[in-house]
Design a protein around this motif. Structure first.
Motif, PDB file in Angstrom:
ATOM      1  N   LEU A  59       0.875  -1.172   0.000  1.00  0.00           N
ATOM      2  CA  LEU A  59       0.000   0.000   0.000  1.00  0.00           C
ATOM      3  C   LEU A  59       0.910   1.220   0.000  1.00  0.00           C
ATOM      4  CD1 LEU A  59      -3.145   0.665   2.167  1.00  0.00           C
ATOM      5  CD2 LEU A  59      -1.371   2.402   1.956  1.00  0.00           C
ATOM      6  N   ASP A 117       1.604   5.071   0.352  1.00  0.00           N
ATOM      7  CA  ASP A 117       0.994   6.172   1.108  1.00  0.00           C
ATOM      8  C   ASP A 117       0.950   7.448   0.279  1.00  0.00           C
ATOM      9  OD1 ASP A 117      -0.068   7.406   3.410  1.00  0.00           O
ATOM     10  OD2 ASP A 117       1.894   8.191   3.963  1.00  0.00           O
ATOM     11  N   ASN A 165      -7.946   8.347   7.309  1.00  0.00           N
ATOM     12  CA  ASN A 165      -7.136   7.830   6.213  1.00  0.00           C
ATOM     13  C   ASN A 165      -6.005   6.940   6.711  1.00  0.00           C
ATOM     14  OD1 ASN A 165      -4.465   8.535   4.404  1.00  0.00           O
ATOM     15  ND2 ASN A 165      -6.295   8.259   3.141  1.00  0.00           N
ATOM     16  N   LYS A 166      -5.264   7.421   7.731  1.00  0.00           N
ATOM     17  CA  LYS A 166      -4.120   6.657   8.225  1.00  0.00           C
ATOM     18  C   LYS A 166      -4.562   5.373   8.916  1.00  0.00           C
ATOM     19  CE  LYS A 166      -0.034   8.494   7.319  1.00  0.00           C
ATOM     20  NZ  LYS A 166      -0.354   9.252   6.118  1.00  0.00           N
ATOM     21  N   LYS A 188      -5.497   2.774   6.280  1.00  0.00           N
ATOM     22  CA  LYS A 188      -4.273   2.207   5.708  1.00  0.00           C
ATOM     23  C   LYS A 188      -3.634   1.209   6.668  1.00  0.00           C
ATOM     24  CE  LYS A 188      -3.224   6.241   2.845  1.00  0.00           C
ATOM     25  NZ  LYS A 188      -2.453   7.493   2.731  1.00  0.00           N
ATOM     26  N   TYR A 224       5.113  -0.591   5.183  1.00  0.00           N
ATOM     27  CA  TYR A 224       4.398   0.675   5.002  1.00  0.00           C
ATOM     28  C   TYR A 224       5.364   1.827   5.201  1.00  0.00           C
ATOM     29  CZ  TYR A 224       1.139   4.526   5.847  1.00  0.00           C
ATOM     30  OH  TYR A 224       0.467   5.723   5.793  1.00  0.00           O
ATOM     31  N   TYR A 247      -3.508   2.065  -3.885  1.00  0.00           N
ATOM     32  CA  TYR A 247      -3.469   3.440  -3.411  1.00  0.00           C
ATOM     33  C   TYR A 247      -4.795   3.659  -2.690  1.00  0.00           C
ATOM     34  CZ  TYR A 247       0.493   5.215  -6.314  1.00  0.00           C
ATOM     35  OH  TYR A 247       1.720   5.468  -6.869  1.00  0.00           O
ATOM     36  N   LEU A 248      -4.762   4.343  -1.554  1.00  0.00           N
ATOM     37  CA  LEU A 248      -5.982   4.588  -0.773  1.00  0.00           C
ATOM     38  C   LEU A 248      -6.007   6.040  -0.318  1.00  0.00           C
ATOM     39  CD1 LEU A 248      -7.267   2.398   2.203  1.00  0.00           C
ATOM     40  CD2 LEU A 248      -7.468   4.857   2.192  1.00  0.00           C
ATOM     41  N   GLU A 249      -6.992   6.797  -0.783  1.00  0.00           N
ATOM     42  CA  GLU A 249      -7.146   8.189  -0.346  1.00  0.00           C
ATOM     43  C   GLU A 249      -8.618   8.571  -0.401  1.00  0.00           C
ATOM     44  OE1 GLU A 249      -4.575   9.700   0.914  1.00  0.00           O
ATOM     45  OE2 GLU A 249      -3.109   8.213   0.237  1.00  0.00           O
TER      46      GLU A 249
END
Length: 930
Positions: free
Chosen positions: A52, A54, A70-71, A74, A90, A559-561
């Motif tokens: 993942l 960041d 968000n954090k 993740k 990470y 990707y994660l946002e």
């Protein structure tokens, strides 16, 4: 004798009260001392990677609920992947350049900034960024987030900056970068161009005006019926300040237009907007004298209302019938569509507005006026010359600067751009989107539409704090020197000394020795002083981070946002990676919504509904914040309020108490010595393990599909319904009363040991602190890891899945539910007090009778009563008639015999033993060890 001392009552040092806000920092300290994250890296280094990547938050200010959400999301994913069997390192990062930080320094310096050099300002910006990196790092760690906190990636690190420049050089090498005069989003307050991602839309009141432009061409040549008439084309606009820059009026090539006689004037507008326009203008008496195609007017000319200039009638597909007159005021220097149609017709890209948003000196009547203030002045002038037909106000969505929150303008300036067409960038990006997994699926359509319709990427900014655009100009002939080998040469210097050398050294010191201008052979150059768009900085993180660290890989798995990043980081990363690597930098993209208050309203200081993460942590603990993230469906906007947090705290308490109760009943259980084989377990214990396997499958599937709210609800229901309300309640008698080492008690302990060991691991990615705390108290089987975070998820044991057993118990539990209702009724009637006071008579149909008969010895413990009698329906009927189980009726009465002082069950054998006259024979046997 005090028989209480003979019971196997729960014993544990695991605290009932969580005291999370005090206990969590202690656990964090333990993890730090033990170097837990390094241990995780060590044991996972040879596994398959799951990465993942960041997305870097700005190193500006304290974290807020959105960044916390968000954090934590993740962290849940990374921890779950580690516990699934992957190597999931990470590496957190920070976006260090750009307007947010420079804006803060500007505010701090005030007028003093004018006397400072760029290098001094950049130094202050770097110090500011470093300060907040340290602050945010501690705040993220406090949330229980694991990662390379001592070795994050920073977009201002020398090596990262060098990578930015090299990736820019690759764009230059493909011919995709050019300098041109085009309209861009411009913030007059911040005095810089803005990217699409730096623009937010807010409701704003604007003037709405209808203006007439007199036709000066001989329209009678194309429309003879209009010969000799006073004719004007009607336009509508909400930006009167752009009227001084008008060069044309656009009509749609396929619409029908009309000439409308109003008094002694004739107005031209679209037929489809005739009625609406006349109504808005308050004109009741009018007559359509001609209907015609717009092509008849192409190339004719109007006169500007108050400037000695002509306005060309042109055709454009961007014209709509949504509002206005169907005749669009066109200022090529102040709008993307205006610009594009202006190029087609060879119009000047005229934008008489300076960096501060004020009209330039050549603008008659309004020179020096701020454009938004000039709206009134322009309207007044239009009215003076008789061109203003209507003025009113409308509320509409208008672009604002995301940083200073002020309205922005479209303004043509010379900027650097990346072409979306050169090298087929748009086409390749759209193809790459199809190969990515988008979660939720609507994310694909959103980014596809953005890429499909976006203009060329404006990558230059007129600010100090950022990575310079490493291009040179020949002082002799103005030739632009932009070559990959020169850019790479500069990047090597940046890697050693940082990008400040661009501002501290002369051009000749930065260029390779002997560099000559290819055009005039000159050797005297100057530097470009614009900086790169910060979205380019973070957009090339795949090159600086994923490819730059051995522990990571390209492309990233995910990707994660937030969903706003379809036009931000997802967008810029896609374009840079597709151009420079030929593919997207991610296999999948997961988006979450925004944090809102309990009523669903956006959080803002002005609304007074902002909740800061540290407030929640200090009151409830980070664990409750983590539980909140998991409990909500983050794909939509996520609500938070005091009521929600209290509800989650109560849910947490139930989960914690379930763990504590099980621990209390394992105080004398040694898995190596006392574990009972599955085949020898009591049936209800096998049922609990069957349900556990189902839970394991459901939760692991939910982790794999990122459905964290499913995990929360499944875990909570398992603890509250399956465990506390049924299984653990039934077990109390067997755990407390039986001989300590009896098969019956060890069978129960074996089951609850497996249950606790499994649920603690399953909840570890979410309840990271509590799972660690519980883990320390679980008896070791000789293979237990030093931390729950070094363990792996339990695998579902297929041998423990018994659907026939579950079906039988479904029936038993339906009957149990009805018995509970009958007991409650008897309690209300004061027939009994506690359920153990009761004797229960069941009257059942023949088929159910045969089934229940096989469980007759277990029914009293399942129902938690003293005695159960079973009868066929033919033998009588109970007073309580079941509505859930056909043919079932129940009678509840006082149980016969005396109450055992030790187990509280009424039993005829109480008093039979002369030595123990107040307890039943079962308890006598347990005490005597027989």
């Amino acid at each position: 004798m005090d028989y209480k001392d003979t019971l196997n009552l729960p014993r544990t040092e695991f605290p009932m009260k969580a005291n999370l806000s005090q206990r969590e920092p202690e656990i964090l300290k333990e993890w730090e001392i033990e170097q837990l994250y390094n241990k995780i890296k060590e044991i996972t280094k040879d596994r398959e990677k799951y990465i993942l990547h960041d997305g870097p938050p700005y190193a500006n200010g304290h974290i807020h609920m959105g960044t916390a959400l968000n954090k934590i999301l993740k962290d849940i994913i990374v921890k779950s992947k580690v516990m699934t069997g992957f190597n999931s390192d990470y590496v957190p990062g920070w976006d260090c350049h750009g307007l947010p930080i420079e804006h803060e320094i500007d505010k701090k310096l005030g007028e003093k900034k004018r006397s400072m050099s760029i290098l001094e300002i950049r130094t202050l910006c770097r110090e500011y960024a470093k300060k907040f990196i340290d602050i945010q790092r501690n705040e993220f760690r406090r949330l229980g987030v694991f990662g390379e906190w001592d070795n994050p990636y920073l977009t201002m690190d020398y090596k990262y900056v060098a990578t930015i420049v090299r990736e820019f050089g690759k764009f230059v090498d493909t011919g995709s970068v050019y300098k041109g005069k085009k309209p861009v989003h411009w913030c007059p307050s911040c005095r810089t161009a803005l990217a699409e991602a730096e623009v937010e839309y807010q409701e704003r009141k604007s003037p709405s005006i209808y203006v007439k432009f007199p036709v000066i061409s001989d329209i009678g040549k194309v429309l003879p019926a209009l010969t000799g008439q006073r004719i004007s084309v009607l336009i509508w606009t909400t930006t009167p300040w752009t009227i001084p820059a008008n060069l044309a009026i656009a009509l749609h090539p396929d619409f029908t237009y009309v000439a409308v006689k109003v008094g002694d004037e004739t107005f031209i507008l679209a037929d489809g907007l005739l009625e609406a326009t006349m109504k808005t203008l308050g004109i009741v008496q009018y007559k359509v004298t001609e209907r015609f195609s717009s092509s008849k007017l192409e190339g004719l000319r109007c006169r500007h209302p108050f400037i000695d200039r002509e306005s060309l009638l042109i055709l454009g597909n961007h014209v709509t019938l949504d509002a206005g007159t169907g005749c669009v005021h066109t200022a090529p220097g102040h709008g993307q569509e205006d610009y594009e149609i202006g190029l087609k017709y060879g119009l000047e890209i005229y934008a008489p507005v300076n960096d501060e948003g004020r009209f330039t000196d050549d603008v008659e009547f309004f020179a020096g006026e701020f454009v938004f203030d000039a709206n009134k002045s322009v309207n007044k002038k239009l009215d003076e010359v008789g061109a203003l037909l209507k003025e009113e106000s409308i509320s509409h969505s208008y672009p604002h600067c995301w940083r200073c929150k002020n309205p922005i303008v479209f303004r043509s300036t010379e900027q650097w751009f990346i072409s979306m067409e050169k090298n087929r960038l748009r086409e390749k990006a759209l193809e790459s989107i199809d190969r990515v997994k988008w979660i939720p699926s609507w994310g694909k359509d959103r980014i596809y539409g953005m890429i499909e319709n976006r203009p060329d990427w404006c990558i230059s900014r007129q600010r100090a704090w950022g990575v310079p655009i490493t291009v040179f100009y020949c002082n002799s002939c103005s030739y632009t020197l932009a070559k990959k080998e020169i850019i790479d040469y500069v990047s090597d210097q940046f890697e050693k000394e940082g990008s400040n050398v661009w501002f501290s050294k002369e051009a000749k010191e930065l260029l390779p020795p002997g560099t000559k201008c290819p055009e005039c052979n000159g050797s005297d150059f100057k530097k470009e002083m614009d900086i790169l768009d910060v979205w380019f900085d973070s957009g090339v993180s795949y090159a600086a981070v994923l490819e730059g660290r051995d522990c990571l890989k390209f492309p990233a798995d995910i990707y994660l946002e937030g969903s706003d990043q379809h036009r931000g980081w997802f967008h810029s990363s896609l374009l840079t990676s597709v151009n420079n690597r030929g593919s997207a930098p991610y296999e999948s993209v997961l988006t979450h919504g925004f944090v809102v208050d309990g009523q669903g309203k956006k959080m803002s200081k002005s609304s007074g509904n902002v909740i800061a993460p540290d407030e929640i942590i200090n009151k409830y603990g980070a664990e409750i914040l983590r539980l909140w993230v998991a409990a909500e469906d983050y794909r939509d906007d996520i609500r938070i309020s005091e009521e929600i947090l209290k509800r989650l705290s109560e849910a947490y308490r139930r989960i914690r108490n379930t763990c504590r109760y099980i621990l209390g009943n394992l105080y004398d259980f040694d898995p190596l010595r006392d574990k009972v084989e599955y085949k020898d377990l009591l049936e209800i214990d096998r049922l609990s393990l069957h349900r556990l396997q189902k839970l394991i499958i459901r939760i692991r599937d939910a982790y794999d599909s990122f459905s964290f709210h499913t995990i929360y609800h499944s875990l909570h229901n398992f603890c509250v319904v399956d465990m506390s309300a049924f299984y653990l309640d039934v077990l109390k008698d067997r755990l407390y009363i039986s001989l300590p080492g009896s098969r019956e008690r060890r069978s129960a302990q074996t089951a609850i040991y497996e249950i606790l060991s499994s649920i603690v691991r399953l909840m570890a990615p979410i309840l990271s602190f509590t799972s660690e705390e519980v883990w320390k108290y679980i008896p070791s089987d000789g293979t237990k890891e030093g931390s729950v975070h070094l363990s792996q998820f339990p695998a579902a044991n297929r041998d423990c899945i018994d659907e026939e057993l579950a079906t039988r118990w479904d029936t038993l539990l339906k009957v149990r539910g009805e018995v509970s209702r009958a007991l409650e009724s008897a309690r209300r009637d004061k027939t009994i007090g506690h359920s153990l006071d009761a004797e229960v008579n069941l009257y059942v149909p023949e088929k159910l009778y045969g089934f229940l008969k096989s469980y007759i010895d277990d029914l009293k413990s399942i129902f938690i009563v003293s005695k159960v009698n079973l009868f066929n329906n033919g033998e009588g009927n109970g007073e309580f008639k079941s509505e859930e189980v056909d043919g079932l009726s129940i009678n509840v009465g006082q149980a016969p015999g005396k109450k055992c002082e030790r187990c509280w069950i009424y039993d005829p054998t109480v008093g039979d033993d002369g030595k123990h006259i107040t307890i039943c024979q079962r308890c006598v046997d347990a005490i005597e060890g027989t």
